[in-house]
Design a protein around this motif. Structure first.
Motif, PDB file in Angstrom:
ATOM      1  N   ASP A 168      36.207  36.009  41.070  1.00  0.00           N
ATOM      2  CA  ASP A 168      36.875  37.303  41.098  1.00  0.00           C
ATOM      3  C   ASP A 168      38.116  37.429  40.234  1.00  0.00           C
ATOM      4  O   ASP A 168      38.449  38.532  39.794  1.00  0.00           O
ATOM      5  CB  ASP A 168      37.262  37.661  42.538  1.00  0.00           C
ATOM      6  CG  ASP A 168      36.049  37.797  43.434  1.00  0.00           C
ATOM      7  OD1 ASP A 168      35.031  38.334  42.964  1.00  0.00           O
ATOM      8  OD2 ASP A 168      36.125  37.353  44.592  1.00  0.00           O
ATOM      9  N   ALA A 169      38.830  36.353  39.990  1.00  0.00           N
ATOM     10  CA  ALA A 169      40.131  36.474  39.319  1.00  0.00           C
ATOM     11  C   ALA A 169      40.416  35.257  38.439  1.00  0.00           C
ATOM     12  O   ALA A 169      39.875  34.170  38.664  1.00  0.00           O
ATOM     13  CB  ALA A 169      41.248  36.643  40.352  1.00  0.00           C
ATOM     14  N   VAL A 170      41.281  35.495  37.458  1.00  0.00           N
ATOM     15  CA  VAL A 170      41.722  34.438  36.548  1.00  0.00           C
ATOM     16  C   VAL A 170      43.216  34.581  36.294  1.00  0.00           C
ATOM     17  O   VAL A 170      43.763  35.678  36.363  1.00  0.00           O
ATOM     18  CB  VAL A 170      40.962  34.489  35.195  1.00  0.00           C
ATOM     19  CG1 VAL A 170      39.534  34.060  35.353  1.00  0.00           C
ATOM     20  CG2 VAL A 170      41.044  35.864  34.561  1.00  0.00           C
ATOM     21  N   GLU A 171      43.857  33.465  36.045  1.00  0.00           N
ATOM     22  CA  GLU A 171      45.261  33.453  35.627  1.00  0.00           C
ATOM     23  C   GLU A 171      45.234  33.359  34.104  1.00  0.00           C
ATOM     24  O   GLU A 171      44.614  32.454  33.543  1.00  0.00           O
ATOM     25  CB  GLU A 171      45.980  32.248  36.223  1.00  0.00           C
ATOM     26  CG  GLU A 171      47.463  32.255  36.026  1.00  0.00           C
ATOM     27  CD  GLU A 171      48.189  33.049  37.096  1.00  0.00           C
ATOM     28  OE1 GLU A 171      49.380  33.277  36.910  1.00  0.00           O
ATOM     29  OE2 GLU A 171      47.573  33.430  38.109  1.00  0.00           O
ATOM     30  N   LEU A 173      43.780  29.280  34.674  1.00  0.00           N
ATOM     31  CA  LEU A 173      43.288  28.925  36.001  1.00  0.00           C
ATOM     32  C   LEU A 173      42.220  29.930  36.404  1.00  0.00           C
ATOM     33  O   LEU A 173      42.354  31.130  36.127  1.00  0.00           O
ATOM     34  CB  LEU A 173      44.437  28.940  37.011  1.00  0.00           C
ATOM     35  CG  LEU A 173      44.203  28.287  38.359  1.00  0.00           C
ATOM     36  CD1 LEU A 173      43.811  26.816  38.212  1.00  0.00           C
ATOM     37  CD2 LEU A 173      45.449  28.384  39.215  1.00  0.00           C
ATOM     38  N   VAL A 174      41.162  29.442  37.029  1.00  0.00           N
ATOM     39  CA  VAL A 174      40.079  30.299  37.495  1.00  0.00           C
ATOM     40  C   VAL A 174      40.112  30.331  39.014  1.00  0.00           C
ATOM     41  O   VAL A 174      40.130  29.281  39.658  1.00  0.00           O
ATOM     42  CB  VAL A 174      38.711  29.772  37.002  1.00  0.00           C
ATOM     43  CG1 VAL A 174      37.573  30.611  37.564  1.00  0.00           C
ATOM     44  CG2 VAL A 174      38.667  29.745  35.483  1.00  0.00           C
ATOM     45  N   TYR A 175      40.171  31.542  39.568  1.00  0.00           N
ATOM     46  CA  TYR A 175      40.153  31.730  41.017  1.00  0.00           C
ATOM     47  C   TYR A 175      38.758  32.196  41.420  1.00  0.00           C
ATOM     48  O   TYR A 175      38.527  33.377  41.669  1.00  0.00           O
ATOM     49  CB  TYR A 175      41.191  32.759  41.439  1.00  0.00           C
ATOM     50  CG  TYR A 175      42.614  32.359  41.133  1.00  0.00           C
ATOM     51  CD1 TYR A 175      43.236  31.343  41.832  1.00  0.00           C
ATOM     52  CD2 TYR A 175      43.339  33.014  40.128  1.00  0.00           C
ATOM     53  CE1 TYR A 175      44.543  30.977  41.553  1.00  0.00           C
ATOM     54  CE2 TYR A 175      44.650  32.650  39.847  1.00  0.00           C
ATOM     55  CZ  TYR A 175      45.238  31.639  40.559  1.00  0.00           C
ATOM     56  OH  TYR A 175      46.528  31.279  40.277  1.00  0.00           O
ATOM     57  N   GLY A 176      37.794  31.294  41.433  1.00  0.00           N
ATOM     58  CA  GLY A 176      36.433  31.646  41.812  1.00  0.00           C
ATOM     59  C   GLY A 176      35.817  32.639  40.846  1.00  0.00           C
ATOM     60  O   GLY A 176      36.042  32.570  39.645  1.00  0.00           O
ATOM     61  N   ARG A 206      36.020  30.043  32.060  1.00  0.00           N
ATOM     62  CA  ARG A 206      36.470  28.676  32.326  1.00  0.00           C
ATOM     63  C   ARG A 206      37.887  28.536  31.813  1.00  0.00           C
ATOM     64  O   ARG A 206      38.333  29.316  30.963  1.00  0.00           O
ATOM     65  CB  ARG A 206      35.556  27.675  31.621  1.00  0.00           C
ATOM     66  CG  ARG A 206      34.138  27.732  32.136  1.00  0.00           C
ATOM     67  CD  ARG A 206      33.215  26.708  31.540  1.00  0.00           C
ATOM     68  NE  ARG A 206      33.603  26.238  30.231  1.00  0.00           N
ATOM     69  CZ  ARG A 206      32.825  25.601  29.399  1.00  0.00           C
ATOM     70  NH1 ARG A 206      31.584  25.372  29.718  1.00  0.00           N
ATOM     71  NH2 ARG A 206      33.258  25.191  28.222  1.00  0.00           N
ATOM     72  N   GLU A 207      38.588  27.534  32.309  1.00  0.00           N
ATOM     73  CA  GLU A 207      39.936  27.270  31.821  1.00  0.00           C
ATOM     74  C   GLU A 207      39.904  27.033  30.313  1.00  0.00           C
ATOM     75  O   GLU A 207      38.976  26.413  29.795  1.00  0.00           O
ATOM     76  CB  GLU A 207      40.539  26.081  32.555  1.00  0.00           C
ATOM     77  CG  GLU A 207      40.851  26.405  34.005  1.00  0.00           C
ATOM     78  CD  GLU A 207      41.392  25.225  34.790  1.00  0.00           C
ATOM     79  OE1 GLU A 207      41.683  24.176  34.201  1.00  0.00           O
ATOM     80  OE2 GLU A 207      41.512  25.371  36.022  1.00  0.00           O
ATOM     81  N   PRO A 220      31.624  31.280  38.040  1.00  0.00           N
ATOM     82  CA  PRO A 220      32.728  32.012  37.418  1.00  0.00           C
ATOM     83  C   PRO A 220      32.364  32.486  36.018  1.00  0.00           C
ATOM     84  O   PRO A 220      31.661  31.801  35.269  1.00  0.00           O
ATOM     85  CB  PRO A 220      33.859  30.986  37.372  1.00  0.00           C
ATOM     86  CG  PRO A 220      33.516  29.989  38.435  1.00  0.00           C
ATOM     87  CD  PRO A 220      32.016  29.942  38.461  1.00  0.00           C
ATOM     88  N   THR A 226      47.845  37.117  36.960  1.00  0.00           N
ATOM     89  CA  THR A 226      46.583  36.970  37.662  1.00  0.00           C
ATOM     90  C   THR A 226      45.852  38.296  37.511  1.00  0.00           C
ATOM     91  O   THR A 226      46.383  39.351  37.859  1.00  0.00           O
ATOM     92  CB  THR A 226      46.807  36.659  39.153  1.00  0.00           C
ATOM     93  OG1 THR A 226      47.558  35.445  39.259  1.00  0.00           O
ATOM     94  CG2 THR A 226      45.488  36.509  39.883  1.00  0.00           C
TER      95      THR A 226
END
Length: 85
Positions: free
Chosen positions: A40-43, A35-38, A9-10, A6, A58
């Protein structure tokens, strides 16, 4: 960094690359990765200096960039989403 690592990182601070008018956000606004979604995406949470959450979105990793050492913070009044309607 390998393609499967990724980019963020958070708790990383990130800079928004584009306007999100429905959330009252502009390119250049600073947020925090919550939050890390792999790969491709982050919150990302965007808050006012008083600590009120302006938006929680997101986003694709391409929509944000890391905060750089030479970035200069700026202050602007934010319009609430209800004000924008």
């Amino acid at each position: 960094m390998t393609p499967s690592t990724p980019a963020f990182r958070e708790l990383d601070s990130v800079v928004l690359r584009r306007d999100l008018p429905d959330a009252g956000l502009r390119a250049g606004d600073v947020g925090t990765v919550v939050l890390v979604y792999g790969v491709d995406a982050v919150e990302v949470e965007f808050v006012t200096h008083a600590g009120r959450t302006q938006a929680l979105r997101t986003l694709a990793v391409s929509e944000v960039r890391p905060l750089a050492d030479d970035d200069l913070p700026a202050v602007r009044p934010v319009r609430s989403v209800s004000d924008a309607a």
